[in-house]
Design a protein around this motif. Structure first.
Motif, PDB file in Angstrom:
ATOM      1  N   ASP A 140      95.966  90.826  83.269  1.00 20.72           N
ATOM      2  CA  ASP A 140      95.826  91.586  84.510  1.00 20.72           C
ATOM      3  C   ASP A 140      94.574  92.466  84.510  1.00 20.72           C
ATOM      4  N   GLN A 141      94.198  92.982  83.366  1.00 19.43           N
ATOM      5  CA  GLN A 141      93.065  93.902  83.274  1.00 19.43           C
ATOM      6  C   GLN A 141      91.738  93.211  82.975  1.00 19.43           C
ATOM      7  N   ARG A 142      91.803  91.914  82.657  1.00 23.68           N
ATOM      8  CA  ARG A 142      90.607  91.164  82.253  1.00 23.68           C
ATOM      9  C   ARG A 142      89.930  91.821  81.054  1.00 23.68           C
ATOM     10  N   GLU A 143      90.763  92.292  80.125  1.00 26.47           N
ATOM     11  CA  GLU A 143      90.261  92.940  78.922  1.00 26.47           C
ATOM     12  C   GLU A 143      90.702  92.157  77.688  1.00 26.47           C
ATOM     13  N   TYR A 144      90.034  92.423  76.585  1.00 31.74           N
ATOM     14  CA  TYR A 144      90.384  91.815  75.304  1.00 31.74           C
ATOM     15  C   TYR A 144      91.322  92.775  74.572  1.00 31.74           C
ATOM     16  N   TYR A 145      92.608  92.446  74.583  1.00 33.63           N
ATOM     17  CA  TYR A 145      93.630  93.321  74.006  1.00 33.63           C
ATOM     18  C   TYR A 145      93.711  93.146  72.493  1.00 33.63           C
ATOM     19  N   LEU A 146      93.686  94.230  71.782  1.00 38.53           N
ATOM     20  CA  LEU A 146      93.948  94.189  70.346  1.00 38.53           C
ATOM     21  C   LEU A 146      95.351  93.650  70.071  1.00 38.53           C
ATOM     22  N   THR A 147      96.286  93.974  70.943  1.00 39.09           N
ATOM     23  CA  THR A 147      97.675  93.532  70.753  1.00 39.09           C
ATOM     24  C   THR A 147      97.806  92.016  70.650  1.00 39.09           C
ATOM     25  N   ASP A 148      96.867  91.282  71.242  1.00 42.49           N
ATOM     26  CA  ASP A 148      96.968  89.820  71.219  1.00 42.49           C
ATOM     27  C   ASP A 148      96.815  89.235  69.819  1.00 42.49           C
ATOM     28  N   VAL A 149      96.228  89.998  68.888  1.00 41.33           N
ATOM     29  CA  VAL A 149      96.083  89.454  67.531  1.00 41.33           C
ATOM     30  C   VAL A 149      97.456  89.234  66.890  1.00 41.33           C
ATOM     31  N   ILE A 150      98.456  89.990  67.310  1.00 42.31           N
ATOM     32  CA  ILE A 150      99.791  89.843  66.722  1.00 42.31           C
ATOM     33  C   ILE A 150     100.356  88.464  67.029  1.00 42.31           C
ATOM     34  N   GLY A 151     100.287  88.049  68.283  1.00 39.43           N
ATOM     35  CA  GLY A 151     100.777  86.730  68.655  1.00 39.43           C
ATOM     36  C   GLY A 151      99.983  85.618  68.002  1.00 39.43           C
ATOM     37  N   ILE A 152      98.667  85.800  67.897  1.00 39.34           N
ATOM     38  CA  ILE A 152      97.825  84.789  67.259  1.00 39.34           C
ATOM     39  C   ILE A 152      98.205  84.644  65.789  1.00 39.34           C
ATOM     40  N   MET A 153      98.306  85.768  65.096  1.00 43.24           N
ATOM     41  CA  MET A 153      98.628  85.731  63.671  1.00 43.24           C
ATOM     42  C   MET A 153     100.024  85.166  63.431  1.00 43.24           C
ATOM     43  N   ALA A 154     101.002  85.631  64.217  1.00 40.28           N
ATOM     44  CA  ALA A 154     102.374  85.134  64.045  1.00 40.28           C
ATOM     45  C   ALA A 154     102.446  83.640  64.318  1.00 40.28           C
ATOM     46  N   GLY A 155     101.696  83.175  65.328  1.00 38.83           N
ATOM     47  CA  GLY A 155     101.687  81.766  65.660  1.00 38.83           C
ATOM     48  C   GLY A 155     101.076  80.900  64.578  1.00 38.83           C
ATOM     49  N   GLN A 191      82.916  99.005  77.679  1.00 41.90           N
ATOM     50  CA  GLN A 191      84.326  99.026  77.310  1.00 41.90           C
ATOM     51  C   GLN A 191      85.039  97.789  77.878  1.00 41.90           C
ATOM     52  N   LEU A 192      85.296  96.829  76.982  1.00 40.39           N
ATOM     53  CA  LEU A 192      85.935  95.574  77.382  1.00 40.39           C
ATOM     54  C   LEU A 192      87.325  95.428  76.776  1.00 40.39           C
ATOM     55  N   GLY A 193      87.913  96.531  76.341  1.00 40.41           N
ATOM     56  CA  GLY A 193      89.260  96.492  75.789  1.00 40.41           C
ATOM     57  C   GLY A 193      89.314  96.865  74.327  1.00 40.41           C
ATOM     58  N   THR A 194      90.534  97.084  73.851  1.00 44.99           N
ATOM     59  CA  THR A 194      90.735  97.542  72.476  1.00 44.99           C
ATOM     60  C   THR A 194      90.363  96.492  71.441  1.00 44.99           C
ATOM     61  N   GLY A 195      90.612  95.222  71.758  1.00 45.58           N
ATOM     62  CA  GLY A 195      90.223  94.165  70.823  1.00 45.58           C
ATOM     63  C   GLY A 195      88.718  94.105  70.660  1.00 45.58           C
ATOM     64  N   HIS A 196      88.013  94.197  71.762  1.00 45.95           N
ATOM     65  CA  HIS A 196      86.552  94.223  71.739  1.00 45.95           C
ATOM     66  C   HIS A 196      86.051  95.440  70.967  1.00 45.95           C
ATOM     67  N   ALA A 197      86.724  96.581  71.116  1.00 37.95           N
ATOM     68  CA  ALA A 197      86.318  97.801  70.405  1.00 37.95           C
ATOM     69  C   ALA A 197      86.379  97.602  68.893  1.00 37.95           C
ATOM     70  N   VAL A 198      87.461  97.010  68.409  1.00 43.66           N
ATOM     71  CA  VAL A 198      87.603  96.780  66.968  1.00 43.66           C
ATOM     72  C   VAL A 198      86.553  95.782  66.481  1.00 43.66           C
ATOM     73  N   LEU A 199      86.249  94.780  67.294  1.00 42.15           N
ATOM     74  CA  LEU A 199      85.240  93.789  66.918  1.00 42.15           C
ATOM     75  C   LEU A 199      83.869  94.416  66.673  1.00 42.15           C
ATOM     76  N   MET A 200      83.609  95.560  67.295  1.00 46.53           N
ATOM     77  CA  MET A 200      82.331  96.236  67.092  1.00 46.53           C
ATOM     78  C   MET A 200      82.130  96.650  65.632  1.00 46.53           C
ATOM     79  N   ALA A 201      83.231  96.771  64.891  1.00 49.77           N
ATOM     80  CA  ALA A 201      83.148  97.151  63.476  1.00 49.77           C
ATOM     81  C   ALA A 201      83.048  95.954  62.549  1.00 49.77           C
ATOM     82  N   GLU A 202      83.152  94.752  63.088  1.00 46.83           N
ATOM     83  CA  GLU A 202      83.161  93.564  62.223  1.00 46.83           C
ATOM     84  C   GLU A 202      81.899  93.417  61.372  1.00 46.83           C
ATOM     85  N   PRO A 203      80.700  93.639  61.893  1.00 39.12           N
ATOM     86  CA  PRO A 203      79.516  93.468  61.042  1.00 39.12           C
ATOM     87  C   PRO A 203      79.564  94.319  59.766  1.00 39.12           C
ATOM     88  N   ALA A 204      80.138  95.500  59.858  1.00 38.33           N
ATOM     89  CA  ALA A 204      80.213  96.374  58.693  1.00 38.33           C
ATOM     90  C   ALA A 204      81.311  95.967  57.725  1.00 38.33           C
TER      91      ALA A 204
END
Length: 254
Positions: free
Chosen positions: A198-213, A81-94
Motif C-alpha cells: 500500500d505504501q510502495r515502500e521496501y518493508y524491513l518486515t518482509d525479510v521475515i517471510g522471505i527467510m521463513a520461506g 526515504q524508501l522504507g525501513t528495508g531500504h534504510a537497513v540496506l544503506m548499511a550493507e556496504p559497511a
C-alpha cells in the motif's frame, strides 16, 4: 547472561521525518523529559556495549549529527526515504564482510531497556536462530504489524496493518520493530524484498517471510512490558512516554 555484545553490530533507524508529530523537527530529535529520543536510545545501547553502532540518518541529517556528536557512532545516510528495508540496506556496504549478529533498533522507541536487548541477542545465540523478533501482545493492537504463525506455531511472516486481512487484524501478537539477525542472512533477504504494498515502500518486515520461506529459523522474544517498546509517532505518544519516565525514571536503562 553476557555483559557485553562483542561481535555484535547495532543499526539504529533514525532517518524519518515523522509527519504525525506536526512539527518540522526530525522525529528522533523531539525531546522526552529534556533529552532527544535518539539520545535516550544511544544511551541505552551504550549500556549493552556492541562493538559498532550504525546510525541511519536522512531527514535533517546535519541536525541529527549535531545532536549525537558525543556518541561513538558511524553515520549512514538514507538520502531518499524508501522504507525501513531500504534504510537497513544503506548499511550493507559497511557490513558485507561481517559474519556476526546485527541488532536493529528504532530511534523513536526511547523507553527500550538494555536488558531486553541483551536477552534478545542471548536467545538468538542460544537457539541458533537466523533471526529473532521482539514481540508484545496488545489488547488493542491498533496499527502495528501482526505476527503470522503457521500450524505448529512457527513464525511465517509479519503483515503490516495496511495490508492485513480482517482475520489477520485480529491477531494480538505484534511486531515491536526490534530484531536480531545473522547478518549475512539479513542482507541476503533484504536484496529480495519488493515494494508491492500500500505504501510502495521496501518493508524491513518482509525479510521475515522471505527467510521463513527459505527454511531459515525465526524466533520471537515476547515481552510483557508493552510500555518499553511503545514507539513515538505523534504528540500523544510523546506525552505517554514522558509520563512513563516520570513515574519510573529508570525504565529505559539497565
Amino acid at each position: 547472561m553476557e555483559n557485553t555484545m562483542e561481535n555484535t553490530k547495532v543499526i539504529i533507524l533514525a532517518a524519518g521525518q515523522g509527519t504525525r508529530m506536526r512539527s518540522d523537527l526530525a522525529k528522533v530529535l523531539h525531546e522526552v523529559k529534556g533529552q532527544p529520543m535518539i539520545g535516550r536510545v544511544l544511551d541505552m545501547v551504550g549500556l549493552v556495549s556492541p562493538d559498532e553502532i550504525y546510525l541511519v540518518i536522512g531527514h535533517q541529517a546535519e541536525r541529527v549529527k549535531a545532536a549525537t556528536a558525543r556518541y561513538d557512532v558511524i553515520y549512514v545516510e538514507q538520502k531518499v526515504q524508501l522504507g525501513t528495508g531500504h534504510a537497513v540496506l544503506m548499511a550493507e556496504p559497511a557490513l558485507k564482510n561481517y559474519d556476526g549478529l546485527t541488532i536493529i533498533l528504532c530511534g523513536d522507541v526511547p523507553l527500550l531497556r538494555g536488558e531486553t536487548v541483551k536477552e534478545l541477542r542471548a536467545k538468538c545465540l542460544a537457539e541458533k536462530l537466523d533471526g529473532i523478533i521482539l514481540t508484545v501482545r496488545l489488547d488493542d493492537p491498533q496499527h502495528y504489524g501482526r505476527i503470522v504463525r503457521g500450524p505448529t506455531g512457527q513464525v511465517e511472516r509479519i503483515v503490516e496493518y495496511r495490508d492485513a486481512t480482517d482475520a489477520e487484524k485480529k491477531i494480538d501478537e505484534v511486531n515491536s520493530g526490534i530484531y536480531c539477525f545473522r547478518t549475512r542472512e539479513l542482507f541476503a533477504a533484504l536484496r529480495q524484498i519488493q515494494n508491492q504494498n500500500d505504501q510502495r515502500e521496501y518493508y524491513l518486515t518482509d525479510v521475515i517471510g522471505i527467510m521463513a520461506g527459505q527454511g531459515k529459523t525465526i524466533g520471537t522474544l515476547l515481552t510483557a512490558d508493552a510500555g518499553q517498546v511503545q514507539g513515538v509517532n505523534d504528540l500523544e505518544d510523546l506525552r505517554r512516554a514522558e509520563a512513563r519516565l516520570q513515574s519510573s525514571p529508570h525504565c529505559a536503562a539497565r
